[in-house]
Design a protein around this motif. Structure first.
Motif, PDB file in Angstrom:
ATOM      1  N   CYS A   1      54.060   6.996  19.088  1.00  0.00           N
ATOM      2  CA  CYS A   1      53.893   5.557  18.985  1.00  0.00           C
ATOM      3  C   CYS A   1      53.233   5.243  17.642  1.00  0.00           C
ATOM      4  O   CYS A   1      52.732   6.130  16.964  1.00  0.00           O
ATOM      5  CB  CYS A   1      53.033   5.012  20.125  1.00  0.00           C
TER       6      CYS A   1
ATOM      7  N   ASP B   1      55.738   1.463  25.276  1.00  0.00           N
ATOM      8  CA  ASP B   1      55.003   1.711  24.036  1.00  0.00           C
ATOM      9  C   ASP B   1      55.352   3.050  23.404  1.00  0.00           C
ATOM     10  O   ASP B   1      54.962   3.325  22.280  1.00  0.00           O
ATOM     11  CB  ASP B   1      53.491   1.652  24.299  1.00  0.00           C
ATOM     12  N   ASN B   2      56.068   3.918  24.127  1.00  0.00           N
ATOM     13  CA  ASN B   2      56.469   5.217  23.593  1.00  0.00           C
ATOM     14  C   ASN B   2      57.718   5.071  22.736  1.00  0.00           C
ATOM     15  O   ASN B   2      58.777   4.701  23.229  1.00  0.00           O
ATOM     16  CB  ASN B   2      56.758   6.213  24.716  1.00  0.00           C
TER      17      ASN B   2
ATOM     18  N   LYS C   1      45.262  -0.889  24.922  1.00  0.00           N
ATOM     19  CA  LYS C   1      46.376   0.066  25.001  1.00  0.00           C
ATOM     20  C   LYS C   1      46.009   1.388  24.330  1.00  0.00           C
ATOM     21  O   LYS C   1      46.512   2.433  24.711  1.00  0.00           O
ATOM     22  CB  LYS C   1      47.629  -0.514  24.350  1.00  0.00           C
ATOM     23  N   ARG C   2      45.143   1.342  23.316  1.00  0.00           N
ATOM     24  CA  ARG C   2      44.703   2.581  22.675  1.00  0.00           C
ATOM     25  C   ARG C   2      43.839   3.413  23.618  1.00  0.00           C
ATOM     26  O   ARG C   2      43.871   4.632  23.580  1.00  0.00           O
ATOM     27  CB  ARG C   2      43.900   2.278  21.412  1.00  0.00           C
ATOM     28  N   ARG C   3      43.036   2.758  24.444  1.00  0.00           N
ATOM     29  CA  ARG C   3      42.111   3.464  25.335  1.00  0.00           C
ATOM     30  C   ARG C   3      42.794   4.012  26.576  1.00  0.00           C
ATOM     31  O   ARG C   3      42.413   5.044  27.106  1.00  0.00           O
ATOM     32  CB  ARG C   3      40.977   2.532  25.758  1.00  0.00           C
ATOM     33  N   ASN C   4      43.805   3.323  27.075  1.00  0.00           N
ATOM     34  CA  ASN C   4      44.449   3.687  28.337  1.00  0.00           C
ATOM     35  C   ASN C   4      45.749   4.442  28.089  1.00  0.00           C
ATOM     36  O   ASN C   4      46.236   4.527  26.960  1.00  0.00           O
ATOM     37  CB  ASN C   4      44.711   2.432  29.167  1.00  0.00           C
ATOM     38  N   ARG C   5      46.311   4.953  29.172  1.00  0.00           N
ATOM     39  CA  ARG C   5      47.588   5.672  29.097  1.00  0.00           C
ATOM     40  C   ARG C   5      48.679   4.719  28.591  1.00  0.00           C
ATOM     41  O   ARG C   5      48.738   3.563  29.010  1.00  0.00           O
ATOM     42  CB  ARG C   5      47.948   6.196  30.473  1.00  0.00           C
ATOM     43  N   LEU C   6      49.537   5.230  27.723  1.00  0.00           N
ATOM     44  CA  LEU C   6      50.607   4.402  27.170  1.00  0.00           C
ATOM     45  C   LEU C   6      51.686   4.125  28.208  1.00  0.00           C
ATOM     46  O   LEU C   6      52.067   5.014  28.970  1.00  0.00           O
ATOM     47  CB  LEU C   6      51.250   5.091  25.969  1.00  0.00           C
ATOM     48  N   ALA C   7      52.172   2.914  28.211  1.00  0.00           N
ATOM     49  CA  ALA C   7      53.307   2.554  29.063  1.00  0.00           C
ATOM     50  C   ALA C   7      54.581   3.091  28.417  1.00  0.00           C
ATOM     51  O   ALA C   7      54.625   3.359  27.218  1.00  0.00           O
ATOM     52  CB  ALA C   7      53.387   1.037  29.204  1.00  0.00           C
TER      53      ALA C   7
END
Length: 156
Positions: free
Chosen positions: A70, A88-89, A79-85
């Motif tokens: 990403c 977003d990949n 979004k930087r702190r949590n798992r990417l959806a």
């Protein structure tokens, strides 16, 4: 006598006295719109800025230098702190290659992050697979060498 400037907060933005006015390059609100347009046209007259606006795409891969899933600059803090959806990949490769407006352009050499889809569409499967294979081989060798060097430093 104070003159009011245009805008919703015009009561708060009164024209300052002449001795405390900021130069025009500091506060663009005090430069008339027509004058700003003339300055912009003069800046673009050379054509250099217009060339930067035209999108260019990779048509020849010289080397793949890196890979990421990403673009972190496009992600907000949460979004930087949590798992990417999954949305977003996006697989991107740091690519040194020839970039052109289209197939008929002579192009120029550059190094950029390029999405996998663009490389596949413009360079073809064979060129892409060859470049990625070379990158993975070089990456494996570099990692093994770095780990061996690190381990030697620990033993000493």
């Amino acid at each position: 006598r104070a003159r009011l400037l245009a805008g919703p907060l015009r009561q708060l933005r009164r024209t300052p006295p002449a001795q405390v006015r900021a130069p025009h390059h500091v506060c663009s609100l005090q430069v008339p719109k027509r004058k700003r347009q003339h300055r912009r046209q003069a800046r673009l007259a050379g054509g250099g800025a217009d060339d930067a606006v035209v999108p260019t795409f990779c048509y020849k891969i010289e080397a793949v230098l890196g890979m990421r899933f990403c673009d972190p600059d496009q992600l907000i803090g949460k979004k930087r702190r949590n798992r990417l959806a999954a949305a977003d990949n996006t697989i991107c490769y740091l690519t040194r290659g020839t970039f052109k407006e289209d197939q008929h352009d002579a192009g120029f050499a550059d190094t950029r992050g390029v999405e996998l889809e663009e490389l596949y569409e413009n360079c073809g499967k064979a060129q892409l697979n060859g470049a990625v294979k070379k990158y993975r081989t070089a990456e494996d060798e570099a990692v093994k060498a770095a780990i061996a060097e690190f381990e030697e430093g620990i033993e000493d």
